[in-house]
Enzyme design. Structure first.
Site, PDB file in Angstrom:
ATOM      1  N   LYS A   1      14.084  65.363 -63.270  1.00  0.00           N
ATOM      2  CA  LYS A   1      12.544  65.342 -62.457  1.00  0.00           C
ATOM      3  C   LYS A   1      12.851  66.469 -61.735  1.00  0.00           C
ATOM      4  O   LYS A   1      13.681  66.942 -61.144  1.00  0.00           O
ATOM      5  CB  LYS A   1      12.555  63.927 -61.792  1.00  0.00           C
TER       6      LYS A   1
ATOM      7  N   SER B   1       6.007  57.840 -60.311  1.00  0.00           N
ATOM      8  CA  SER B   1       5.907  59.161 -60.024  1.00  0.00           C
ATOM      9  C   SER B   1       6.615  59.687 -61.050  1.00  0.00           C
ATOM     10  O   SER B   1       6.475  61.224 -61.494  1.00  0.00           O
ATOM     11  CB  SER B   1       6.227  59.919 -58.804  1.00  0.00           C
TER      12      SER B   1
ATOM     13  N   SER C   1       8.979  54.142 -59.183  1.00  0.00           N
ATOM     14  CA  SER C   1       8.946  55.462 -59.918  1.00  0.00           C
ATOM     15  C   SER C   1       9.731  55.483 -61.110  1.00  0.00           C
ATOM     16  O   SER C   1       9.438  56.382 -61.989  1.00  0.00           O
ATOM     17  CB  SER C   1       8.898  56.452 -59.039  1.00  0.00           C
TER      18      SER C   1
HETATM   19  N1  GLN Z   1       3.988  54.477 -56.863  1.00  0.00           N
HETATM   20  C1  GLN Z   1       4.614  54.160 -55.764  1.00  0.00           C
HETATM   21  C2  GLN Z   1       4.163  55.437 -54.334  1.00  0.00           C
HETATM   22  O1  GLN Z   1       3.190  55.937 -54.696  1.00  0.00           O
HETATM   23  C3  GLN Z   1       5.988  54.494 -55.695  1.00  0.00           C
HETATM   24  C4  GLN Z   1       6.352  55.892 -55.836  1.00  0.00           C
HETATM   25  C5  GLN Z   1       7.944  56.226 -56.059  1.00  0.00           C
HETATM   26  O2  GLN Z   1       8.747  55.123 -56.453  1.00  0.00           O
HETATM   27  N2  GLN Z   1       8.526  57.247 -55.906  1.00  0.00           N
HETATM   28  O3  GLN Z   1       4.800  55.405 -53.506  1.00  0.00           O
END
Ligand code: GLN
Length: 484
Positions: free
Chosen positions: A78, A153, A177
Protein backbone atom coordinates in the site's frame (compact mmCIF):
# COMPACT_ATOMS: atom_id res chain seq x y z
CA UNK A 1 -0.81 -23.18 -13.20
CA UNK A 2 0.11 -19.62 -14.18
CA UNK A 3 3.07 -18.24 -12.27
CA UNK A 4 1.05 -15.16 -11.34
CA UNK A 5 -1.64 -17.32 -9.67
CA UNK A 6 0.79 -19.02 -7.28
CA UNK A 7 0.77 -18.68 -3.50
CA UNK A 8 3.92 -17.75 -1.58
CA UNK A 9 4.43 -21.35 -0.43
CA UNK A 10 4.02 -22.80 -3.95
CA UNK A 11 6.28 -20.23 -5.56
CA UNK A 12 8.82 -20.70 -2.77
CA UNK A 13 8.94 -24.44 -3.46
CA UNK A 14 9.43 -23.76 -7.19
CA UNK A 15 12.18 -21.19 -6.50
CA UNK A 16 13.94 -23.44 -4.05
CA UNK A 17 13.70 -26.42 -6.41
CA UNK A 18 15.10 -24.20 -9.20
CA UNK A 19 12.09 -24.94 -11.46
CA UNK A 20 11.70 -21.19 -11.78
CA UNK A 21 13.80 -18.10 -11.08
CA UNK A 22 12.73 -14.95 -9.30
CA UNK A 23 13.44 -12.99 -12.48
CA UNK A 24 10.97 -15.25 -14.34
CA UNK A 25 8.35 -14.91 -11.61
CA UNK A 26 8.83 -11.14 -11.39
CA UNK A 27 8.65 -10.72 -15.16
CA UNK A 28 5.44 -12.78 -15.25
CA UNK A 29 3.90 -10.53 -12.57
CA UNK A 30 5.00 -7.35 -14.36
CA UNK A 31 3.44 -8.60 -17.60
CA UNK A 32 0.25 -9.48 -15.74
CA UNK A 33 0.17 -6.00 -14.15
CA UNK A 34 0.51 -4.43 -17.56
CA UNK A 35 -2.35 -6.44 -19.01
CA UNK A 36 -4.93 -6.02 -16.20
CA UNK A 37 -4.11 -2.58 -14.81
CA UNK A 38 -6.26 -0.72 -17.35
CA UNK A 39 -9.27 -2.65 -15.98
CA UNK A 40 -8.43 -2.71 -12.26
CA UNK A 41 -6.18 0.22 -11.31
CA UNK A 42 -4.59 -1.35 -8.24
CA UNK A 43 -1.28 0.51 -8.49
CA UNK A 44 -0.26 4.14 -8.04
CA UNK A 45 3.36 3.41 -8.91
CA UNK A 46 4.89 0.34 -10.58
CA UNK A 47 8.66 -0.12 -10.14
CA UNK A 48 9.75 -2.57 -12.87
CA UNK A 49 13.49 -1.77 -12.96
CA UNK A 50 13.92 -1.97 -9.19
CA UNK A 51 11.81 -5.14 -9.13
CA UNK A 52 13.97 -6.91 -11.69
CA UNK A 53 17.13 -5.79 -9.93
CA UNK A 54 15.82 -7.17 -6.62
CA UNK A 55 14.81 -10.39 -8.41
CA UNK A 56 18.33 -10.81 -9.79
CA UNK A 57 19.75 -10.31 -6.30
CA UNK A 58 17.26 -12.88 -4.94
CA UNK A 59 18.33 -15.40 -7.59
CA UNK A 60 21.95 -14.95 -6.53
CA UNK A 61 20.95 -15.59 -2.91
CA UNK A 62 18.99 -18.69 -3.89
CA UNK A 63 21.99 -19.96 -5.89
CA UNK A 64 24.05 -19.62 -2.69
CA UNK A 65 21.48 -21.78 -0.90
CA UNK A 66 19.87 -18.91 1.05
CA UNK A 67 16.19 -19.32 0.36
CA UNK A 68 13.92 -17.86 3.02
CA UNK A 69 10.18 -18.33 2.37
CA UNK A 70 10.03 -14.77 1.03
CA UNK A 71 13.25 -14.70 -0.98
CA UNK A 72 12.46 -13.83 -4.57
CA UNK A 73 8.69 -13.50 -3.98
CA UNK A 74 7.14 -10.53 -5.87
CA UNK A 75 5.01 -8.43 -3.51
CA UNK A 76 3.33 -5.05 -3.64
CA UNK A 77 2.53 -2.72 -0.77
CA UNK A 78 0.00 0.00 0.00
CA UNK A 79 1.24 3.49 -0.78
CA UNK A 80 1.03 4.37 2.93
CA UNK A 81 4.36 2.58 3.63
CA UNK A 82 7.46 4.72 3.27
CA UNK A 83 9.84 3.23 0.72
CA UNK A 84 13.31 4.72 0.47
CA UNK A 85 13.79 6.29 -2.95
CA UNK A 86 10.31 5.26 -4.21
CA UNK A 87 7.53 7.86 -4.39
CA UNK A 88 5.03 7.49 -1.53
CA UNK A 89 1.76 9.42 -1.87
CA UNK A 90 -0.65 7.86 0.66
CA UNK A 91 -3.26 8.41 -2.04
CA UNK A 92 -3.01 12.18 -1.59
CA UNK A 93 -2.15 15.04 -3.87
CA UNK A 94 -0.37 16.70 -0.97
CA UNK A 95 2.34 13.99 -1.15
CA UNK A 96 2.40 13.81 -4.92
CA UNK A 97 6.12 14.50 -5.17
CA UNK A 98 7.26 12.92 -1.91
CA UNK A 99 10.22 10.53 -2.05
CA UNK A 100 10.96 9.17 1.42
CA UNK A 101 14.55 9.04 2.71
CA UNK A 102 13.94 5.77 4.60
CA UNK A 103 11.64 2.72 4.59
CA UNK A 104 8.95 1.46 6.95
CA UNK A 105 10.18 -1.30 9.28
CA UNK A 106 7.49 -3.69 8.02
CA UNK A 107 8.60 -3.40 4.39
CA UNK A 108 12.26 -3.38 5.43
CA UNK A 109 11.79 -6.75 7.16
CA UNK A 110 10.31 -8.31 4.02
CA UNK A 111 12.98 -6.72 1.84
CA UNK A 112 15.79 -8.06 4.00
CA UNK A 113 14.37 -11.56 3.50
CA UNK A 114 14.77 -10.97 -0.25
CA UNK A 115 11.16 -10.10 -1.18
CA UNK A 116 10.76 -8.18 -4.44
CA UNK A 117 8.80 -4.90 -4.57
CA UNK A 118 6.58 -4.63 -7.67
CA UNK A 119 5.20 -1.23 -6.72
CA UNK A 120 2.93 0.85 -4.51
CA UNK A 121 -0.79 0.24 -4.30
CA UNK A 122 -3.78 2.51 -4.56
CA UNK A 123 -5.72 3.39 -1.42
CA UNK A 124 -8.17 5.88 -0.03
CA UNK A 125 -6.48 9.19 0.68
CA UNK A 126 -4.65 8.89 4.01
CA UNK A 127 -6.50 5.57 4.48
CA UNK A 128 -9.79 7.38 5.07
CA UNK A 129 -12.52 5.46 3.33
CA UNK A 130 -14.13 2.10 2.67
CA UNK A 131 -14.30 2.11 -1.12
CA UNK A 132 -11.00 3.37 -2.53
CA UNK A 133 -12.92 6.22 -4.14
CA UNK A 134 -11.18 8.94 -2.14
CA UNK A 135 -7.77 8.35 -3.75
CA UNK A 136 -6.30 11.29 -5.65
CA UNK A 137 -4.98 8.76 -8.19
CA UNK A 138 -8.24 7.38 -9.55
CA UNK A 139 -10.48 4.58 -8.44
CA UNK A 140 -9.60 0.91 -8.13
CA UNK A 141 -12.15 -1.55 -9.46
CA UNK A 142 -13.18 -4.88 -7.96
CA UNK A 143 -11.67 -7.65 -10.13
CA UNK A 144 -14.82 -9.79 -9.61
CA UNK A 145 -17.07 -7.07 -11.03
CA UNK A 146 -15.43 -3.92 -12.31
CA UNK A 147 -18.59 -1.86 -11.70
CA UNK A 148 -18.09 -2.45 -7.96
CA UNK A 149 -15.71 -1.01 -5.39
CA UNK A 150 -12.89 -3.25 -4.11
CA UNK A 151 -13.39 -1.98 -0.54
CA UNK A 152 -11.04 0.31 1.29
CA UNK A 153 -8.90 1.76 2.37
CA UNK A 154 -6.45 -0.97 1.29
CA UNK A 155 -8.50 -1.48 -1.90
CA UNK A 156 -5.47 -1.67 -4.19
CA UNK A 157 -3.88 -4.25 -1.87
CA UNK A 158 -6.93 -6.54 -2.10
CA UNK A 159 -7.61 -5.98 -5.80
CA UNK A 160 -3.96 -6.72 -6.67
CA UNK A 161 -4.14 -10.11 -4.95
CA UNK A 162 -7.54 -10.91 -6.50
CA UNK A 163 -6.37 -9.90 -9.99
CA UNK A 164 -3.09 -11.84 -9.59
CA UNK A 165 -0.97 -8.69 -9.87
CA UNK A 166 1.10 -9.63 -6.79
CA UNK A 167 1.59 -12.85 -4.87
CA UNK A 168 0.69 -11.07 -1.63
CA UNK A 169 0.42 -7.48 -0.43
CA UNK A 170 0.63 -5.31 2.66
CA UNK A 171 -2.18 -3.13 3.92
CA UNK A 172 -3.08 -1.21 7.04
CA UNK A 173 -6.22 -1.46 9.14
CA UNK A 174 -7.50 1.38 11.35
CA UNK A 175 -11.18 0.49 11.29
CA UNK A 176 -11.35 -2.43 8.86
CA UNK A 177 -9.13 -1.41 5.97
CA UNK A 178 -7.49 -4.81 5.56
CA UNK A 179 -10.44 -7.05 6.40
CA UNK A 180 -13.21 -5.30 4.46
CA UNK A 181 -11.36 -5.13 1.10
CA UNK A 182 -10.12 -8.71 1.64
CA UNK A 183 -13.74 -9.74 2.12
CA UNK A 184 -14.97 -7.85 -0.97
CA UNK A 185 -12.17 -9.21 -3.18
CA UNK A 186 -12.14 -12.82 -1.95
CA UNK A 187 -8.72 -12.91 -0.33
CA UNK A 188 -7.38 -13.50 3.16
CA UNK A 189 -6.58 -10.40 5.23
CA UNK A 190 -5.30 -10.21 8.77
CA UNK A 191 -5.27 -7.29 11.17
CA UNK A 192 -2.82 -8.19 13.92
CA UNK A 193 -3.16 -7.14 17.56
CA UNK A 194 -2.20 -3.51 18.16
CA UNK A 195 1.54 -3.59 18.91
CA UNK A 196 2.24 -6.89 17.12
CA UNK A 197 3.72 -5.21 14.02
CA UNK A 198 5.80 -2.02 13.95
CA UNK A 199 4.12 1.14 12.66
CA UNK A 200 7.45 2.90 12.10
CA UNK A 201 7.48 4.48 8.66
CA UNK A 202 3.75 3.95 8.12
CA UNK A 203 2.06 7.29 7.41
CA UNK A 204 -0.11 7.88 10.48
CA UNK A 205 -3.88 8.20 10.25
CA UNK A 206 -5.15 7.38 13.77
CA UNK A 207 -2.12 6.26 15.73
CA UNK A 208 -3.95 4.44 18.54
CA UNK A 209 -5.81 2.27 15.99
CA UNK A 210 -3.51 1.82 12.95
CA UNK A 211 -2.00 -1.62 12.42
CA UNK A 212 -0.09 -3.25 9.55
CA UNK A 213 -1.05 -6.63 8.11
CA UNK A 214 -0.93 -8.95 5.09
CA UNK A 215 -3.43 -9.72 2.31
CA UNK A 216 -2.85 -13.10 0.74
CA UNK A 217 -4.37 -15.88 -1.38
CA UNK A 218 -4.61 -18.34 1.49
CA UNK A 219 -4.17 -18.73 5.23
CA UNK A 220 -0.79 -20.47 5.01
CA UNK A 221 0.61 -17.42 3.18
CA UNK A 222 -0.91 -15.16 5.80
CA UNK A 223 0.97 -17.06 8.53
CA UNK A 224 4.23 -16.77 6.57
CA UNK A 225 3.80 -13.02 6.12
CA UNK A 226 2.80 -12.37 9.74
CA UNK A 227 5.79 -14.27 11.04
CA UNK A 228 8.09 -12.08 8.94
CA UNK A 229 6.33 -8.85 9.95
CA UNK A 230 5.71 -9.35 13.67
CA UNK A 231 8.00 -8.36 16.49
CA UNK A 232 9.30 -5.56 18.64
CA UNK A 233 10.80 -2.51 16.98
CA UNK A 234 12.75 -0.04 19.13
CA UNK A 235 11.66 2.66 16.66
CA UNK A 236 7.96 2.15 17.52
CA UNK A 237 7.33 2.52 21.25
CA UNK A 238 3.87 0.97 20.85
CA UNK A 239 5.25 -2.25 19.38
CA UNK A 240 5.18 -4.98 22.00
CA UNK A 241 8.21 -6.93 23.12
CA UNK A 242 6.78 -10.45 23.22
CA UNK A 243 8.21 -13.43 21.38
CA UNK A 244 6.91 -14.13 17.86
CA UNK A 245 5.49 -17.65 17.75
CA UNK A 246 5.81 -20.04 14.83
CA UNK A 247 2.51 -19.28 13.09
CA UNK A 248 2.82 -21.96 10.41
CA UNK A 249 3.44 -25.16 12.38
CA UNK A 250 0.20 -25.11 14.45
CA UNK A 251 -2.03 -24.48 11.40
CA UNK A 252 -2.91 -28.14 10.99
CA UNK A 253 -4.01 -28.75 14.57
CA UNK A 254 -7.70 -28.44 13.77
CA UNK A 255 -10.60 -26.91 15.69
CA UNK A 256 -11.94 -29.85 17.70
CA UNK A 257 -13.27 -28.47 20.97
CA UNK A 258 -12.54 -24.87 19.96
CA UNK A 259 -15.13 -22.54 21.53
CA UNK A 260 -16.45 -20.07 18.98
CA UNK A 261 -18.55 -17.13 20.15
CA UNK A 262 -21.39 -15.69 18.07
CA UNK A 263 -21.99 -12.09 19.22
CA UNK A 264 -25.71 -11.47 18.87
CA UNK A 265 -25.20 -7.79 17.96
CA UNK A 266 -23.45 -8.90 14.72
CA UNK A 267 -26.29 -11.02 13.41
CA UNK A 268 -28.79 -8.26 12.87
CA UNK A 269 -31.94 -8.03 10.76
CA UNK A 270 -30.39 -5.67 8.23
CA UNK A 271 -27.78 -8.23 7.23
CA UNK A 272 -27.74 -8.96 3.50
CA UNK A 273 -29.38 -12.38 2.89
CA UNK A 274 -26.35 -13.65 0.92
CA UNK A 275 -24.06 -12.67 3.80
CA UNK A 276 -26.44 -14.30 6.28
CA UNK A 277 -26.43 -17.53 4.23
CA UNK A 278 -22.61 -17.54 4.03
CA UNK A 279 -22.38 -17.15 7.82
CA UNK A 280 -24.82 -20.03 8.36
CA UNK A 281 -22.76 -22.19 6.01
CA UNK A 282 -19.58 -21.32 7.89
CA UNK A 283 -21.14 -22.17 11.25
CA UNK A 284 -22.27 -25.52 9.83
CA UNK A 285 -18.75 -26.25 8.53
CA UNK A 286 -17.15 -25.48 11.90
CA UNK A 287 -19.74 -27.66 13.69
CA UNK A 288 -18.83 -30.52 11.39
CA UNK A 289 -15.14 -29.97 12.20
CA UNK A 290 -15.85 -30.33 15.91
CA UNK A 291 -15.97 -26.71 17.11
CA UNK A 292 -18.51 -25.67 19.74
CA UNK A 293 -20.63 -22.54 19.46
CA UNK A 294 -21.49 -20.21 22.31
CA UNK A 295 -23.94 -17.30 22.11
CA UNK A 296 -22.29 -14.16 23.42
CA UNK A 297 -23.00 -10.45 23.62
CA UNK A 298 -20.89 -7.36 22.96
CA UNK A 299 -23.42 -4.90 24.37
CA UNK A 300 -21.72 -1.62 23.39
CA UNK A 301 -21.45 -2.48 19.68
CA UNK A 302 -24.03 0.19 18.77
CA UNK A 303 -21.69 2.94 19.97
CA UNK A 304 -18.61 1.73 18.10
CA UNK A 305 -19.02 3.70 14.86
CA UNK A 306 -19.68 6.99 16.69
CA UNK A 307 -16.78 6.38 19.08
CA UNK A 308 -14.45 5.55 16.21
CA UNK A 309 -15.36 8.66 14.22
CA UNK A 310 -14.51 10.85 17.21
CA UNK A 311 -11.24 9.17 18.16
CA UNK A 312 -9.97 8.50 14.62
CA UNK A 313 -10.78 12.01 13.37
CA UNK A 314 -9.28 13.63 16.48
CA UNK A 315 -6.04 11.73 15.98
CA UNK A 316 -6.10 12.41 12.24
CA UNK A 317 -6.53 16.15 12.72
CA UNK A 318 -3.41 16.13 14.85
CA UNK A 319 -1.40 13.76 12.62
CA UNK A 320 -2.22 15.65 9.43
CA UNK A 321 -1.13 19.01 10.86
CA UNK A 322 2.38 18.23 9.64
CA UNK A 323 1.38 18.67 5.99
CA UNK A 324 1.85 22.40 5.83
CA UNK A 325 3.61 22.88 2.52
CA UNK A 326 6.89 23.53 4.34
CA UNK A 327 8.25 20.11 5.18
CA UNK A 328 6.47 17.67 2.87
CA UNK A 329 4.95 17.50 -0.54
CA UNK A 330 2.79 20.04 -2.29
CA UNK A 331 3.47 23.75 -1.71
CA UNK A 332 1.23 26.45 -3.17
CA UNK A 333 2.40 29.94 -4.02
CA UNK A 334 0.64 32.55 -1.90
CA UNK A 335 1.23 35.79 -0.03
CA UNK A 336 2.54 35.28 3.48
CA UNK A 337 3.11 32.17 5.57
CA UNK A 338 -0.50 31.66 6.63
CA UNK A 339 -1.68 32.10 3.05
CA UNK A 340 0.83 29.48 1.90
CA UNK A 341 -0.31 26.99 4.59
CA UNK A 342 -3.96 27.52 3.76
CA UNK A 343 -3.57 27.28 0.01
CA UNK A 344 -1.24 24.27 0.15
CA UNK A 345 -3.66 22.36 2.38
CA UNK A 346 -6.75 23.46 0.44
CA UNK A 347 -5.22 22.25 -2.80
CA UNK A 348 -3.47 19.20 -1.40
CA UNK A 349 -6.24 17.49 0.59
CA UNK A 350 -9.39 15.93 -0.87
CA UNK A 351 -12.96 16.31 0.39
CA UNK A 352 -13.04 13.34 2.77
CA UNK A 353 -9.73 14.26 4.40
CA UNK A 354 -10.90 17.85 4.91
CA UNK A 355 -14.17 16.61 6.42
CA UNK A 356 -12.27 14.46 8.90
CA UNK A 357 -9.79 17.19 9.87
CA UNK A 358 -12.74 19.47 10.60
CA UNK A 359 -14.62 16.81 12.58
CA UNK A 360 -11.52 15.96 14.60
CA UNK A 361 -10.56 19.56 15.25
CA UNK A 362 -14.10 20.23 16.47
CA UNK A 363 -14.06 17.20 18.78
CA UNK A 364 -10.79 18.38 20.32
CA UNK A 365 -11.70 22.05 20.67
CA UNK A 366 -12.02 23.52 24.14
CA UNK A 367 -15.62 23.50 25.23
CA UNK A 368 -16.39 20.32 23.30
CA UNK A 369 -13.38 18.21 24.30
CA UNK A 370 -15.04 16.66 27.36
CA UNK A 371 -18.37 16.14 25.67
CA UNK A 372 -16.92 14.39 22.62
CA UNK A 373 -13.31 13.27 22.85
CA UNK A 374 -13.19 12.32 26.52
CA UNK A 375 -16.62 10.67 26.29
CA UNK A 376 -15.47 8.65 23.29
CA UNK A 377 -12.40 7.46 25.21
CA UNK A 378 -14.66 6.26 28.01
CA UNK A 379 -16.91 4.39 25.60
CA UNK A 380 -13.82 2.87 24.01
CA UNK A 381 -13.00 1.35 27.41
CA UNK A 382 -16.52 -0.08 27.64
CA UNK A 383 -16.12 -1.64 24.19
CA UNK A 384 -12.75 -3.10 25.18
CA UNK A 385 -14.31 -4.52 28.35
CA UNK A 386 -17.05 -6.18 26.27
CA UNK A 387 -14.36 -8.15 24.46
CA UNK A 388 -12.50 -9.05 27.66
CA UNK A 389 -15.71 -10.33 29.24
CA UNK A 390 -16.76 -12.32 26.17
CA UNK A 391 -13.31 -13.85 25.69
CA UNK A 392 -13.50 -15.32 29.18
CA UNK A 393 -15.86 -17.95 27.76
CA UNK A 394 -14.74 -18.37 24.11
CA UNK A 395 -11.49 -18.85 22.16
CA UNK A 396 -12.49 -16.94 19.02
CA UNK A 397 -15.53 -15.12 17.64
CA UNK A 398 -17.14 -15.60 14.26
CA UNK A 399 -18.92 -12.69 12.56
CA UNK A 400 -19.54 -11.20 9.14
CA UNK A 401 -16.87 -8.75 7.92
CA UNK A 402 -19.29 -6.36 6.27
CA UNK A 403 -23.10 -6.18 6.21
CA UNK A 404 -23.22 -6.47 2.39
CA UNK A 405 -20.97 -7.67 -0.44
CA UNK A 406 -19.07 -5.03 -2.46
CA UNK A 407 -21.33 -2.14 -3.47
CA UNK A 408 -21.40 -0.25 -6.75
CA UNK A 409 -18.89 2.46 -7.57
CA UNK A 410 -20.54 5.80 -6.75
CA UNK A 411 -23.28 4.25 -4.60
CA UNK A 412 -22.20 5.67 -1.22
CA UNK A 413 -19.67 8.33 -2.09
CA UNK A 414 -22.11 11.21 -1.53
CA UNK A 415 -23.46 9.76 1.70
CA UNK A 416 -20.60 9.63 4.22
CA UNK A 417 -22.83 8.27 7.00
CA UNK A 418 -23.83 5.22 4.92
CA UNK A 419 -20.16 4.72 4.06
CA UNK A 420 -19.16 4.93 7.75
CA UNK A 421 -21.87 2.46 8.77
CA UNK A 422 -20.49 -0.17 6.41
CA UNK A 423 -17.60 -0.64 8.88
CA UNK A 424 -19.83 -1.56 11.81
CA UNK A 425 -18.43 -5.11 12.21
CA UNK A 426 -14.75 -4.27 11.81
CA UNK A 427 -14.36 -1.06 13.85
CA UNK A 428 -14.94 -2.56 17.35
CA UNK A 429 -11.90 -4.83 16.90
CA UNK A 430 -9.64 -1.80 16.34
CA UNK A 431 -11.12 0.02 19.32
CA UNK A 432 -10.49 -3.08 21.46
CA UNK A 433 -6.96 -3.42 20.02
CA UNK A 434 -7.28 -7.13 19.33
CA UNK A 435 -6.67 -9.24 16.18
CA UNK A 436 -9.03 -10.44 13.45
CA UNK A 437 -8.91 -12.06 10.06
CA UNK A 438 -11.15 -12.09 7.01
CA UNK A 439 -11.28 -15.18 4.83
CA UNK A 440 -13.39 -16.29 1.85
CA UNK A 441 -16.66 -17.91 2.95
CA UNK A 442 -18.97 -17.78 -0.05
CA UNK A 443 -20.39 -15.77 -2.92
CA UNK A 444 -23.44 -13.62 -3.45
CA UNK A 445 -26.08 -14.51 -6.03
CA UNK A 446 -24.37 -12.08 -8.38
CA UNK A 447 -20.98 -13.73 -7.92
CA UNK A 448 -19.30 -11.35 -5.46
CA UNK A 449 -17.07 -12.79 -2.73
CA UNK A 450 -18.23 -12.77 0.90
CA UNK A 451 -15.80 -12.87 3.80
CA UNK A 452 -16.03 -14.35 7.23
CA UNK A 453 -14.40 -12.62 10.22
CA UNK A 454 -12.60 -14.55 12.95
CA UNK A 455 -11.78 -12.36 15.94
CA UNK A 456 -9.04 -13.51 18.30
CA UNK A 457 -7.88 -12.63 21.80
CA UNK A 458 -5.06 -10.09 22.06
CA UNK A 459 -1.98 -11.80 20.60
CA UNK A 460 -4.18 -14.76 19.66
CA UNK A 461 -3.21 -14.65 15.96
CA UNK A 462 -2.09 -18.26 16.17
CA UNK A 463 -5.61 -19.41 17.07
CA UNK A 464 -7.45 -17.47 14.35
CA UNK A 465 -4.92 -18.63 11.76
CA UNK A 466 -5.43 -22.24 12.86
CA UNK A 467 -9.23 -21.83 12.77
CA UNK A 468 -9.00 -20.14 9.38
CA UNK A 469 -6.80 -22.88 7.99
CA UNK A 470 -9.21 -25.60 9.13
CA UNK A 471 -12.09 -23.77 7.40
CA UNK A 472 -10.09 -23.30 4.23
CA UNK A 473 -9.20 -27.01 4.11
CA UNK A 474 -12.88 -27.90 4.41
CA UNK A 475 -14.15 -25.47 1.75
CA UNK A 476 -13.29 -24.48 -1.79
CA UNK A 477 -14.12 -20.74 -1.73
CA UNK A 478 -10.50 -19.62 -1.69
CA UNK A 479 -9.71 -21.63 -4.84
CA UNK A 480 -12.08 -19.61 -7.05
CA UNK A 481 -10.54 -16.91 -9.18
CA UNK A 482 -11.88 -13.69 -10.59
CA UNK A 483 -12.13 -14.14 -14.35
CA UNK A 484 -10.44 -10.87 -15.20
N1 GLN B 1 -13.29 2.88 6.58
C1 GLN B 1 -12.73 3.31 7.82
C2 GLN B 1 -12.41 4.79 7.75
O1 GLN B 1 -12.75 5.37 6.80
C3 GLN B 1 -11.50 2.51 8.13
C4 GLN B 1 -10.34 2.91 7.36
C5 GLN B 1 -9.09 2.20 7.78
O2 GLN B 1 -9.15 1.15 8.41
N2 GLN B 1 -7.96 2.79 7.44
O3 GLN B 1 -11.85 5.36 8.62
Amino acid sequence: MNIFDMTIHKLHAALKGKQISSVEATSAMLARIESVEPLVGSFITVTPEQALEAARAADRRIARGECHLLTGIPLAIKDIFLTEGVRTTCGSRILDNFIPPYSATSWEKLRLHGAVLLGKLNQDEFAMGSSNESSAYGITRNPWDTTCIPGGSSGGSAAAVAASEAVATLGTDTGGSIRQPASHCGCVGLKPTYGRVSRYGVIAYASSLDQVGPLTRDVADCAIMLEALAGYDPKDSTSVDTAVPDYSAPLTRGVKGLKIGLPKEYFIDGLDPDVQRAMEGAIETYRRLGAEFVDISLPHTDYAVATYYLIATAEASSNLARYDGVRFGHRAEADGLLGMYTKSRSEGFGTEVKRRIMLGTYALSSGYYDAYYVKAQKVRTLIMNDFITAFASVDVMLTPVAPTPAFKIGEKINDPLQMYLSDIFTIPVNLAGTCAMSLPAGFSASGLPIGLQLIGKPFGEETILRAGYAFEQATEWHTRKASI
